[in-house]
Design an enzyme around this catalytic site. Structure first.
Site, mmCIF file in Angstrom:
data_model
loop_
_atom_site.group_PDB
_atom_site.id
_atom_site.type_symbol
_atom_site.label_atom_id
_atom_site.label_comp_id
_atom_site.label_asym_id
_atom_site.label_seq_id
_atom_site.Cartn_x
_atom_site.Cartn_y
_atom_site.Cartn_z
ATOM 1 N N ARG A 113 0.885 -1.181 0.000
ATOM 2 C CA ARG A 113 0.000 0.000 0.000
ATOM 3 C C ARG A 113 0.913 1.218 0.000
ATOM 4 O O ARG A 113 1.708 1.417 0.912
ATOM 5 C CB ARG A 113 -0.902 0.000 1.239
ATOM 6 C CG ARG A 113 -1.601 1.333 1.438
ATOM 7 C CD ARG A 113 -2.709 1.277 2.444
ATOM 8 N NE ARG A 113 -3.848 0.565 1.903
ATOM 9 C CZ ARG A 113 -5.080 0.608 2.435
ATOM 10 N NH1 ARG A 113 -5.308 1.326 3.511
ATOM 11 N NH2 ARG A 113 -6.079 -0.071 1.892
ATOM 12 N N HIS A 140 -7.354 0.733 -6.389
ATOM 13 C CA HIS A 140 -7.567 -0.134 -5.221
ATOM 14 C C HIS A 140 -8.234 -1.431 -5.708
ATOM 15 O O HIS A 140 -9.384 -1.726 -5.398
ATOM 16 C CB HIS A 140 -8.459 0.597 -4.209
ATOM 17 C CG HIS A 140 -8.412 0.013 -2.832
ATOM 18 N ND1 HIS A 140 -7.612 -1.056 -2.485
ATOM 19 C CD2 HIS A 140 -9.080 0.358 -1.691
ATOM 20 C CE1 HIS A 140 -7.790 -1.341 -1.207
ATOM 21 N NE2 HIS A 140 -8.672 -0.505 -0.703
ATOM 22 N N GLN A 143 -10.094 -4.039 -3.370
ATOM 23 C CA GLN A 143 -11.387 -3.593 -2.860
ATOM 24 C C GLN A 143 -12.491 -3.847 -3.891
ATOM 25 O O GLN A 143 -13.574 -4.341 -3.556
ATOM 26 C CB GLN A 143 -11.332 -2.102 -2.503
ATOM 27 C CG GLN A 143 -12.630 -1.582 -1.915
ATOM 28 C CD GLN A 143 -12.936 -2.183 -0.550
ATOM 29 O OE1 GLN A 143 -12.122 -2.113 0.343
ATOM 30 N NE2 GLN A 143 -14.111 -2.785 -0.394
ATOM 31 N N ASP A 229 -17.216 7.075 -1.523
ATOM 32 C CA ASP A 229 -15.978 6.924 -0.747
ATOM 33 C C ASP A 229 -15.729 8.268 -0.060
ATOM 34 O O ASP A 229 -16.409 9.271 -0.362
ATOM 35 C CB ASP A 229 -14.834 6.572 -1.727
ATOM 36 C CG ASP A 229 -13.516 6.226 -1.045
ATOM 37 O OD1 ASP A 229 -13.498 6.043 0.187
ATOM 38 O OD2 ASP A 229 -12.493 6.140 -1.760
ATOM 39 N N CYS A 269 -16.312 1.430 0.605
ATOM 40 C CA CYS A 269 -15.141 0.593 0.935
ATOM 41 C C CYS A 269 -14.744 0.699 2.399
ATOM 42 O O CYS A 269 -14.061 -0.174 2.919
ATOM 43 C CB CYS A 269 -13.973 0.944 0.024
ATOM 44 S SG CYS A 269 -13.355 2.623 0.210
ATOM 45 N N ARG A 297 -13.327 -8.958 1.682
ATOM 46 C CA ARG A 297 -11.901 -8.712 1.399
ATOM 47 C C ARG A 297 -11.100 -9.973 1.751
ATOM 48 O O ARG A 297 -10.184 -10.360 1.034
ATOM 49 C CB ARG A 297 -11.385 -7.521 2.226
ATOM 50 C CG ARG A 297 -11.939 -6.150 1.837
ATOM 51 C CD ARG A 297 -11.417 -5.670 0.504
ATOM 52 N NE ARG A 297 -9.970 -5.557 0.454
ATOM 53 C CZ ARG A 297 -9.256 -4.511 0.910
ATOM 54 N NH1 ARG A 297 -9.881 -3.456 1.389
ATOM 55 N NH2 ARG A 297 -7.934 -4.498 0.816
HETATM 56 N N1 NVA Z 1 -9.971 6.466 -1.369
HETATM 57 C C1 NVA Z 1 -9.594 6.081 -0.034
HETATM 58 C C2 NVA Z 1 -9.827 4.626 0.166
HETATM 59 C C3 NVA Z 1 -9.489 4.129 1.547
HETATM 60 C C4 NVA Z 1 -9.654 2.643 1.678
HETATM 61 C C5 NVA Z 1 -8.124 6.451 0.204
HETATM 62 O O1 NVA Z 1 -7.330 6.263 -0.720
HETATM 63 O O2 NVA Z 1 -7.807 6.910 1.294
HETATM 64 N N1 CP Z 2 -11.177 -0.318 2.483
HETATM 65 C C1 CP Z 2 -9.904 -0.393 2.894
HETATM 66 O O1 CP Z 2 -8.966 -0.630 2.140
HETATM 67 O O2 CP Z 2 -9.763 -0.199 4.237
HETATM 68 P P1 CP Z 2 -8.421 0.026 5.051
HETATM 69 O O3 CP Z 2 -7.878 1.379 4.656
HETATM 70 O O4 CP Z 2 -8.822 -0.026 6.482
HETATM 71 O O5 CP Z 2 -7.436 -1.049 4.688
#
Ligand code: NVA
Ligand code: CP
Length: 314
Positions: A113, A140, A143, A229, A269, A297
């Site tokens: 990540r 992502h 997800q 989101d 998500c 997930r």
């Molecule tokens: N769009 C959000 C998703 C978090 C799971 C982010 O990138 O923070």
């Molecule tokens: N939806 C998702 O990826 O959640 P986290 O940021 O908690 O991993």
């Protein structure tokens, strides 16, 4: 000399964006995820990854991604190494290429990540083992894998259906759009101006699978699934106040859900901010499937890891 720790007859494959797999590979993964979920619910051991190790690299915060990959790998008989930017040499400017060469000599699979998609691409280029995108600024895919599996569980095939995206033209929106091209559904996108999706960033072949709407209510009209989101994704915190003003009308409320089909689902998500991108009545209401979405997930990522390491199993 082998260059990969995956089984010699399994070609090295990464999962960096949704378009890395074909529709038929997705059909296989969804089928395996359903089987793996069924076994999990029955306390029936499923340990095809005994002695395999997953390295998880987190340059951004996480709850779901960390727990689902970590629990998933242990449940499949493997083990996990957890790295963060600050707790590793990644935070002290060790080149990503060098990190990839070293880490991938010691483990069987890597989940990352991070910020820019180019960073995960550079890692993958120098990795001997499969690399999975656990979220970047642009995508992502894990997800959306869970979201589509959840849709299928509740409503069947997603082909030909309409997904309404209400909110930021972010990593989730880009990935929904990629998925629509591969799996044959439509996306109605509504973002505030200045936050539109960029077809090139999203890596789309054409604009045929999506339609842009100024008014989020119009985007929801006739939709089979409404999804949103956070207004401010990780890494964009400095824009928070500006975004709160720009996104005020992009809160999924009961009005929007009423424009969608009567049996439309709501997804998010998570993490969610009730009163910002979604009303509490919607996310906690009868059309919401967010808890199934989060749980899934675990199951889809087990199927994904199994596929990357072992290929298609009979
Ligand atoms: N769009 C959000 C998703 C978090 C799971 C982010 O990138 O923070
Ligand atoms: N939806 C998702 O990826 O959640 P986290 O940021 O908690 O991993």
């Amino acid at each position: 000399m082998t260059t990969s720790m995956t089984k010699p007859d399994i070609p090295l494959k990464h999962y960096l964006q949704f378009s890395d797999f074909t529709a038929s590979e997705y059909a296989y993964i969804f089928e395996r995820a359903a089987l793996i979920k069924k076994k999990f619910k029955a306390y029936d051991k499923h340990q095809p990854l005994a002695d395999r190790t997953l390295a998880m690299i987190f340059e951004k915060a996480s709850t779901r991604t960390r727990v689902s990959f970590e629990a998933g790998m242990y449940q499949m008989g493997g083990s996990v190494v957890h790295l963060t930017t600050d707790g590793s040499q990644l935070g002290r400017a060790e080149p990503i290429e060098d990190s990839a060469k070293v880490i991938s000599r010691m483990v069987d699979l890597v989940m990352i990540r991070t910020y820019e998609q180019t960073k995960i691409e550079r890692f993958a280029e120098h990795s001997r083992v499969p690399v999975i995108n656990g979220l970047t600024n642009e995508f992502h895919p894990c997800q959306i894998l869970a979201d589509i599996f959840t849709y299928i569980e509740h409503r069947g095939d997603i082909r030909g259906k309409t997904v309404a995206w209400v909110g930021d033209g972010n990593n989730m929106a880009n990935t929904w759009l990629q998925a629509s091209e591969i799996l044959g559904f439509n996306v109605h996108v509504s973002t505030p101006s200045g936050y539109e999706v960029d077809q090139d960033v999203a890596g789309l072949r054409s604009n045929e699978s999506y339609k842009v709407f100024k008014d989020p209510k119009e985007a929801c009209a006739g939709a089979d699934l409404v999804t949103t989101d956070v207004w401010t994704s990780m890494g964009y915190e400095a824009e928070n106040e500006k975004r709160k003003t720009a996104f005020a009308a992009w809160c999924v409320d009961e009005d929007m859900m009423q424009k969608a089909k009567p049996d439309a689902l709501f997804m998010h998500c998570l993490p969610a901010h009730r009163g910002e991108e979604v009303q509490a009545e919607v996310i906690d209401g009868p059309q919401s499937v967010v808890w199934d979405e989060a749980e899934n997930r675990l199951h889809v990522q087990k199927a994904l890891m199994e596929y990357l390491l072992l290929g298609k199993l009979a």
